[in-house]
Design a protein around this motif. Sequence first.
Motif, PDB file in Angstrom:
ATOM      1  N   THR A 183      62.827  75.463 -22.932  1.00  0.00           N
ATOM      2  CA  THR A 183      64.125  75.385 -23.606  1.00  0.00           C
ATOM      3  C   THR A 183      64.458  73.904 -23.796  1.00  0.00           C
ATOM      4  O   THR A 183      63.837  73.032 -23.178  1.00  0.00           O
ATOM      5  N   LYS A 184      65.436  73.626 -24.628  1.00  0.00           N
ATOM      6  CA  LYS A 184      65.858  72.236 -24.835  1.00  0.00           C
ATOM      7  C   LYS A 184      66.336  71.607 -23.527  1.00  0.00           C
ATOM      8  O   LYS A 184      66.074  70.463 -23.218  1.00  0.00           O
ATOM      9  N   LYS A 185      67.049  72.457 -22.761  1.00  0.00           N
ATOM     10  CA  LYS A 185      67.660  71.976 -21.520  1.00  0.00           C
ATOM     11  C   LYS A 185      66.618  71.500 -20.503  1.00  0.00           C
ATOM     12  O   LYS A 185      66.865  70.561 -19.745  1.00  0.00           O
ATOM     13  N   GLU A 186      65.471  72.183 -20.515  1.00  0.00           N
ATOM     14  CA  GLU A 186      64.432  71.821 -19.552  1.00  0.00           C
ATOM     15  C   GLU A 186      63.939  70.386 -19.733  1.00  0.00           C
ATOM     16  O   GLU A 186      63.347  69.805 -18.828  1.00  0.00           O
ATOM     17  N   PHE A 187      64.156  69.831 -20.934  1.00  0.00           N
ATOM     18  CA  PHE A 187      63.684  68.471 -21.198  1.00  0.00           C
ATOM     19  C   PHE A 187      64.671  67.384 -20.765  1.00  0.00           C
ATOM     20  O   PHE A 187      64.341  66.198 -20.814  1.00  0.00           O
ATOM     21  N   ALA A 188      65.880  67.777 -20.372  1.00  0.00           N
ATOM     22  CA  ALA A 188      66.924  66.783 -20.116  1.00  0.00           C
ATOM     23  C   ALA A 188      66.504  65.759 -19.055  1.00  0.00           C
ATOM     24  O   ALA A 188      66.606  64.548 -19.268  1.00  0.00           O
ATOM     25  N   LEU A 189      65.995  66.253 -17.933  1.00  0.00           N
ATOM     26  CA  LEU A 189      65.652  65.372 -16.829  1.00  0.00           C
ATOM     27  C   LEU A 189      64.472  64.455 -17.173  1.00  0.00           C
ATOM     28  O   LEU A 189      64.518  63.245 -16.941  1.00  0.00           O
ATOM     29  N   ILE A 190      63.438  65.058 -17.773  1.00  0.00           N
ATOM     30  CA  ILE A 190      62.244  64.259 -18.084  1.00  0.00           C
ATOM     31  C   ILE A 190      62.578  63.195 -19.136  1.00  0.00           C
ATOM     32  O   ILE A 190      62.024  62.096 -19.120  1.00  0.00           O
ATOM     33  N   ALA A 191      63.504  63.511 -20.037  1.00  0.00           N
ATOM     34  CA  ALA A 191      63.874  62.533 -21.065  1.00  0.00           C
ATOM     35  C   ALA A 191      64.473  61.281 -20.415  1.00  0.00           C
ATOM     36  O   ALA A 191      64.158  60.151 -20.812  1.00  0.00           O
ATOM     37  N   GLU A 192      65.299  61.483 -19.392  1.00  0.00           N
ATOM     38  CA  GLU A 192      65.869  60.331 -18.674  1.00  0.00           C
ATOM     39  C   GLU A 192      64.768  59.499 -18.031  1.00  0.00           C
ATOM     40  O   GLU A 192      64.770  58.272 -18.094  1.00  0.00           O
ATOM     41  N   LYS A 193      63.823  60.203 -17.401  1.00  0.00           N
ATOM     42  CA  LYS A 193      62.722  59.486 -16.742  1.00  0.00           C
ATOM     43  C   LYS A 193      61.884  58.719 -17.763  1.00  0.00           C
ATOM     44  O   LYS A 193      61.432  57.606 -17.507  1.00  0.00           O
ATOM     45  N   LEU A 194      61.661  59.348 -18.921  1.00  0.00           N
ATOM     46  CA  LEU A 194      60.843  58.690 -19.950  1.00  0.00           C
ATOM     47  C   LEU A 194      61.532  57.434 -20.492  1.00  0.00           C
ATOM     48  O   LEU A 194      60.864  56.465 -20.863  1.00  0.00           O
ATOM     49  N   LYS A 195      62.854  57.459 -20.509  1.00  0.00           N
ATOM     50  CA  LYS A 195      63.567  56.258 -20.965  1.00  0.00           C
ATOM     51  C   LYS A 195      63.320  55.098 -19.997  1.00  0.00           C
ATOM     52  O   LYS A 195      63.123  53.965 -20.403  1.00  0.00           O
ATOM     53  N   TRP A 196      63.333  55.425 -18.705  1.00  0.00           N
ATOM     54  CA  TRP A 196      63.008  54.399 -17.708  1.00  0.00           C
ATOM     55  C   TRP A 196      61.559  53.936 -17.882  1.00  0.00           C
ATOM     56  O   TRP A 196      61.248  52.745 -17.854  1.00  0.00           O
ATOM     57  N   LEU A 197      60.687  54.910 -18.105  1.00  0.00           N
ATOM     58  CA  LEU A 197      59.259  54.605 -18.236  1.00  0.00           C
ATOM     59  C   LEU A 197      58.993  53.696 -19.438  1.00  0.00           C
ATOM     60  O   LEU A 197      58.116  52.840 -19.401  1.00  0.00           O
ATOM     61  N   ARG A 198      59.774  53.878 -20.484  1.00  0.00           N
ATOM     62  CA  ARG A 198      59.594  53.057 -21.683  1.00  0.00           C
ATOM     63  C   ARG A 198      59.771  51.574 -21.331  1.00  0.00           C
ATOM     64  O   ARG A 198      58.962  50.725 -21.708  1.00  0.00           O
ATOM     65  N   ASP A 199      60.811  51.272 -20.586  1.00  0.00           N
ATOM     66  CA  ASP A 199      61.020  49.881 -20.172  1.00  0.00           C
ATOM     67  C   ASP A 199      59.909  49.401 -19.244  1.00  0.00           C
ATOM     68  O   ASP A 199      59.435  48.278 -19.356  1.00  0.00           O
ATOM     69  N   ALA A 200      59.512  50.300 -18.340  1.00  0.00           N
ATOM     70  CA  ALA A 200      58.431  49.939 -17.410  1.00  0.00           C
ATOM     71  C   ALA A 200      57.130  49.683 -18.177  1.00  0.00           C
ATOM     72  O   ALA A 200      56.349  48.796 -17.813  1.00  0.00           O
ATOM     73  N   ALA A 201      56.910  50.458 -19.240  1.00  0.00           N
ATOM     74  CA  ALA A 201      55.678  50.296 -20.024  1.00  0.00           C
ATOM     75  C   ALA A 201      55.688  48.980 -20.796  1.00  0.00           C
ATOM     76  O   ALA A 201      54.637  48.358 -20.987  1.00  0.00           O
ATOM     77  N   ILE A 202      56.864  48.560 -21.223  1.00  0.00           N
ATOM     78  CA  ILE A 202      56.957  47.254 -21.894  1.00  0.00           C
ATOM     79  C   ILE A 202      56.556  46.148 -20.916  1.00  0.00           C
ATOM     80  O   ILE A 202      55.771  45.260 -21.234  1.00  0.00           O
ATOM     81  N   GLU A 203      57.064  46.255 -19.692  1.00  0.00           N
ATOM     82  CA  GLU A 203      56.663  45.302 -18.640  1.00  0.00           C
ATOM     83  C   GLU A 203      55.157  45.357 -18.387  1.00  0.00           C
ATOM     84  O   GLU A 203      54.506  44.343 -18.169  1.00  0.00           O
ATOM     85  N   MET A 204      54.641  46.600 -18.393  1.00  0.00           N
ATOM     86  CA  MET A 204      53.214  46.820 -18.132  1.00  0.00           C
ATOM     87  C   MET A 204      52.361  46.088 -19.174  1.00  0.00           C
ATOM     88  O   MET A 204      51.363  45.456 -18.840  1.00  0.00           O
ATOM     89  N   VAL A 205      52.756  46.177 -20.431  1.00  0.00           N
ATOM     90  CA  VAL A 205      52.003  45.518 -21.500  1.00  0.00           C
ATOM     91  C   VAL A 205      52.010  44.005 -21.268  1.00  0.00           C
ATOM     92  O   VAL A 205      50.959  43.348 -21.307  1.00  0.00           O
TER      93      VAL A 205
END
Lengths: 257, 428
Positions: free
Chosen positions: B172-194
Amino acid sequence: MNARKPKVAVYKFASCDGCQLSLLDAEEELLAIAGTIDISYFPEASRRMVRGPYDIGLVEGSVTTPHDVERIRAVRKECRTLITIGACATAGGIQALRNWKDVKEFTRIVYANPEHISTLDRSLPIGSFVHVDFELRGCPINKFQLIEVIVAYLHKRKPNIPTHSVCIDCKLKGNVCVMVANGTPCLGPVTHVGCGALCPSYQRGCYGCYGPMDSANTSALSAHMIEHGATKHELMLMFRGFNAYAEAFRRESDSHE
Amino acid sequence: MNDKTIKVDYLARVEGEGSIFVKIKNNEVSDVKFKVFEPPRFFEALLRGRNFSEAPDITARICGICPVAYQMSSVHAIENAFGITVDGQLRALRRLLYCGEWLESHILHVYMLHAPDFLGYEDVLQLAKDHAAVVHQALKMKKIGNDLVALLGGREIHPINGRVGGFYRVPTKKEFALIAEKLKWLRDAAIEMVRWSATLPFPEFERDYEFVALRHPEEYPFNEGRLVSNKGLDISVKEYEFYFQEEHVSYSNALQSVLKERGAYHVGPLARFNLNFERLTPTAKELAREINFLPIVRNPYKSIIARSIETLYACEEALRIIDTYEPPDRPSVEVVPRSGLGFGCTEAPRGILYHRYRIGDKGLITDAKIVPPTSQNQRSIENDLRALVLKNIAMPKEQLTWLCEQSVRNYDPCISCATHFLRLEFED
């Protein structure tokens, strides 16, 4: 008080690496575990290889070559406690499907002596060759169960690993039964728990990746599925999967050939 | 006079069992072998007689690190045989599942398997002693990749939710809510990683590779596209076997794949990056420009940067898919088996993974062929070793041995994958 950290070794035989990956997948627990034990031999993770003997050996994979027969015997000698992890190590894995192909070409005498010449042509579990202290089921194993087993042995207690069927976990989860409601064939009633009743929770039937539970009544389940339209060929394929060579599943699949 | 032998009997920090053997005689490299001694598991043979619907689950077991890749190549090949197209949200969910696998596999390789080489540590635990913050962050990052695969697939290793035609159950759409927050954090972490990956010390080493990857008209490739190279290859997936062939060398339990009449080629993150740079997200492209990492990159050690950029891409693509997600009416399109031949090729974390199936009556598989990325990189791995040793022939043996190991790890080789394709019987 002995300050020496227990030494742990991780070995690989014929396998996909997924079960030992579970150890690397236990992200938060990994560093905590690393603080209390010495991971002395784990080639997938480190080029540092400390010699044995080891307190605990974790073995992934099945034995498929003469060289590996020798190797597992040497491994047994250097490990105080030997724990097999996953369906390959506990039942021969999916690669054990070849055991049937070769059987046709071999004499019955060979068939009666699995530890001899046919070894090359069969994929067998670790327990066929050496004493195993604990077998952790699953394709792949459950990483929380892996941590429980390691911790239990470090504290010299029995691991708390449930042995009932997937069916019971499914009821506990409050799932609607896929077999009763949708007529989907499901191995849940005869399969060892450990996955958390995953497949039925996703609207599909259990395909038995944790292998048979103790005293599984496979023939009753087969009879029920035949009543509901399954063919013998389908049943043969169902039981002949990732734990095909585990005794209960092997006998049941053979009976539908 | 400079005679020596570089030997690594059991190569660590790769998936599976392999070894390196390099012989130097009279200042010449006289022999190079990247040996795979992992026992064969005969997957192509044991698929015969199985139902088409079992192929994604069975082939997943070839590799515990990249099971999604096997599931994706097999479902696409079988759908190709049945004349089925999966599109819309189901297609997007498949990309999302693949994003999860790239995230977990790339982050695992970059930090836990490859980075210790650049920084002179034997493993990630040693690395953690001096760089605790980096390793803690890496573990947290990797877990998000695992979580994404587990959410869509049911579990991170050998997921159970993918099937020919789509999925068993869609979220469901709702099931993605938590992972979306984590992915936003991961995006910044991935920029650092690069940025961090670009600061690593890189050996001076370049070779003129033929890079091969999928290319799609609009997207960075996961499941679809034409097979292209930087040296003129441009073919459809079903033409694969006309252009590539597998060769059997006596010392390895894996077949080596080569381009006919051209030889070795290079697949994986560096190939994808070099051939698909324009399809990356704006952030990823901008960041690549910032660190001056632009196609065509020919230093194989810099694959760690390509892997980091793809981590950022996978994260942003996952967020895009989640953002535009609407649950489809049904979890799977209708599947009507028919006999025929089907081809599939997808981009596993380590490079192109080719599957071909022949399906007979009653939906049973009569023939299967699988060519994993590591088989395709083996020849390049050996050629790298030869050139590397020649270039560094005066280096102390211990140091050169480690450099050879690091150079094999540039490819993130999955030896378990590469091994299952040999039809050879062992002799006693």
